[in-house]
Design a protein around this motif. Structure first.
Motif, short mmCIF file in Angstrom:
data_model
loop_
_atom_site.label_atom_id
_atom_site.label_comp_id
_atom_site.label_asym_id
_atom_site.label_seq_id
_atom_site.Cartn_x
_atom_site.Cartn_y
_atom_site.Cartn_z
N ASN A 105 -12.53 24.58 39.06
CA ASN A 105 -12.14 25.82 38.77
C ASN A 105 -10.39 25.69 38.71
OD1 ASN A 105 -11.68 28.47 37.92
ND2 ASN A 105 -12.41 29.31 40.04
N SER A 106 -9.70 25.89 37.66
CA SER A 106 -8.28 26.17 37.55
C SER A 106 -7.75 27.45 37.78
CB SER A 106 -7.65 25.34 36.32
OG SER A 106 -6.33 25.58 35.98
N GLN A 107 -6.86 27.59 38.60
CA GLN A 107 -6.29 29.15 38.69
C GLN A 107 -4.97 29.11 38.94
OE1 GLN A 107 -7.54 30.48 42.70
NE2 GLN A 107 -9.66 30.52 42.38
N ALA A 108 -4.35 29.46 37.75
CA ALA A 108 -2.77 29.17 37.54
C ALA A 108 -1.92 30.16 38.51
CB ALA A 108 -2.54 30.17 36.05
N TYR A 109 -0.70 29.59 38.99
CA TYR A 109 -0.02 30.13 39.77
C TYR A 109 0.71 31.34 39.34
CZ TYR A 109 -0.42 26.31 43.21
OH TYR A 109 -1.28 25.48 44.24
N SER A 110 0.95 31.25 38.12
CA SER A 110 1.75 32.36 37.51
C SER A 110 1.41 32.62 35.93
CB SER A 110 3.32 31.86 37.68
OG SER A 110 3.92 32.48 36.70
#
Ligand code: FAD
Length: 535
Positions: A105-110
């Motif tokens: 699951n990809s969680q964008a930093y910004s």
């Protein structure tokens, strides 16, 4: 020309040395490790070929680190500055990849596409050492380990209490590799950049009333690696998406992986000492543990390599350091890990160390400038120069550009003793809250990385932050992570602002809950009236 002794040629020491050299100091860096083979004065070349080989971790550099790199020297037209050089060898990571059981699951930093940058510690340290060595006002002495220091030597000599043989204010004694007798040197200013076990800090504690605490957590870490795979054309390629920091959160422990430019990943296993003792002793147990807990990572890392590395590498402890004050008169200052080693879970240790250098140089420049141009009115509140404002912060505009450097940095004129003394005193007085804040944040983030990244509340708050950052005008709302990682807002102000945002979120949640309950209550009342009438 005043002289500065920088004890410790790690990244923070090299950056501070370059900053002082640009401000008219004759700087000598004293580094306990042997010289790298490529070094210009590498007669004492070490077997490793690098001063940093002993801790070959890669690091994530973000806004504060980049601002620190840009703060030391004016940019030359058409030339890369230090930050460009560092980023040139970095791999940008735009998101976390959370590996749960069988899912990713990809969680964008910004919300704005900002990224953190994976750089090799060795590459970074060697680059900064080379820059320092090639500066005409900097000398690097390898194989020099600080043993003792007298920070009052000059004062004692002036009062006739010590022989007047020293040229500077402080006297330092170094043990030198391959030499029986110690080397005694003097300097006007001493910067303690000698890391978590700082000898400068020990000497400072013998000189003044000094608060100091070092605390360890139960978890240890060990570094492992993930080799490149070969693509269809037989070329090396990354085994995982390279623009992510990969995390396998498992509550009490976790595995992370950061990409390297050579298509490999450096993996770090953080786990309580008990896990190492019980599950990671011996090949069979180790492989069974990895098969059970990190089944997707194990084949990419290689079974034999994992078993071998776990057996051969001793897990390292994780500690934080807090101390106060950071300075003594205009003569001594602690920077980087020597004054605020922190747990690595916010990826801020070095970023904060580079920020120390920027804050110090800004204070030196301002005090030197004020001295040259005395103003009739009181100066603007000091120390707030490094973004103390609590609200309305534009996240990226805070990074100082090299063009904003004060005339001192550009002309190379050195500050007076009084200006330096004021700058160091102000550094100590104003930096403390920020350093305590980031040490606390780093400690709390262990729990977040191990557990919270997969919790519903965390993900809900993350979506809420992202939504508000998109719909509100720039700077009105920002996630805690973005404020820490992609801004130069003081860490203490970040905590205050996050506290305010947290209160708003919980008030909204309470209000929504009350609203929903009220609506449900009205609905129920109507429904029961309806059924009562029908009955
Ligand atoms: P150091 O890098 O420790 O350098 C100190 C230097 O002083 C060394 O070269 C040493 O040889 C020398 N020295 C020591 N004693 C003496 C003496 N008596 N005389 C002369 N020389 C001496 N930070 C980030 O910003 N991002 C990250 O992603 C990140 N990840 C990390 C992961 C891990 C596992 C760890 C442990 C740390 C991580 N950090 C990270 C923190 C970062 O590594 C440190 O904050 C940073 O290295 C501090 O730099 P420094 O120059 O202050 O100290």
């Amino acid at each position: 020309m005043p002289s500065a002794a920088v004890v410790g040629g790690g990244p923070v020491g090299c950056l501070a040395a370059l900053g002082l050299a640009h401000r008219g100091f004759a700087v000598t860096i004293y580094e306990s490790r042997p010289a790298p083979i490529s070094s210009s004065n590498g007669s004492a070349a070490g077997p490793s070929g690098s001063t940093a080989r002993a801790r070959s971790i890669n690091l994530a550099i973000s806004t504060r680190g980049i601002s620190g790199l840009r703060a030391v020297a004016p940019a030359l037209p058409g030339k890369m500055d230090l930050a460009d050089m560092v980023l040139d060898g970095a791999v940008p990571m735009r998101a976390r990849m959370i590996h749960t059981g069988h899912e990713q699951n990809s969680q964008a930093y910004s919300a704005d596409g900002e990224c953190i940058n994976s750089v090799s510690r060795t590459h970074l340290n060697d680059l900064l050492l080379q820059q320092a060595e090639s500066h005409p006002s900097v000398t690097v002495c390898y194989g020099h380990r600080l043993k003792r220091a007298d920070f009052d030597k000059g004062e004692k000599a002036r009062k006739g209490k010590a022989p007047a043989d020293a040229e500077g204010e402080c006297e330092l004694m170094f043990g030198v590799d391959g030499q029986e007798s110690p080397s005694v040197v003097s300097a006007d200013l001493v910067l303690g950049c000698d890391g978590i076990n700082s000898a400068v800090r020990d000497q400072l504690a013998r000189t003044i009333s000094f608060d100091f605490a070092r605390s360890y957590i139960d978890s240890l870490y060990v570094e492992l690696s993930m080799p490149a795979k070969l693509d269809a054309a037989g070329q090396p390629d990354f085994a995982l998406d390279p623009h992510h920091l990969h995390i396998w959160p498992r509550h009490d422990y976790m595995l992370i992986a950061l990409p390297n430019p050579d298509h490999t990943f450096t993996c770090t296993l953080f786990a309580p000492a008990g896990i190492f003792e019980e599950h990671l002793s011996g090949r069979e147990k180790t492989l069974a543990f990895f098969e059970d807990k990190f089944p997707d990572a194990l084949p990419l890392m290689g079974r034999d390599a994992v078993a071998r590395d776990i057996a051969e590498r001793r897990p390292s402890p994780l500690a934080s350091v807090r101390c106060r004050p950071y300075h003594y008169k205009g003569r001594v200052l602690l920077l980087g890990d020597s004054s605020h080693a922190m747990l690595p879970f916010y990826g801020q240790g070095l970023n904060c160390g580079f920020e120390d250098v920027r804050v110090l140089l800004e204070l030196i420049d301002r005090h030197a400038e004020e001295e040259e141009m005395p103003r009739p009115t009181a100066p603007a509140p000091t120390s707030r120069t490094h973004s103390r404002s609590d609200s309305g912060v534009s996240m990226s505009s805070r990074a100082p550009s090299p063009r904003a450097l004060k005339p001192h940095a550009v002309s190379g004129a050195h500050p007076s003793t009084q200006a330096l003394e004021r700058a160091l005193a102000e550094y100590s007085a104003t930096r403390h809250d920020d350093l305590v804040a980031i040490c606390d944040l780093a400690q709390n983030n262990y729990y977040e990385m191990c557990s919270r990244v997969v919790s519903r509340t965390y993900l809900l708050r993350k979506h809420f932050d992202t939504l508000l950052m998109r719909v509100l005008p720039a700077g009105w709302w920002s996630s805690l992570y973005a404020m820490v990682t992609f801004s130069n807002l003081g860490y203490a102000a970040v905590m205050r602002r996050e506290e305010r945002q947290r209160r708003i979120v919980s008030n909204v949640a309470i209000a929504s809950g009350v609203g929903l309950a009220a609506a449900a209550g009205v609905g129920l009342a109507r429904a029961s009236r309806f059924w009562a009438q029908r009955a």
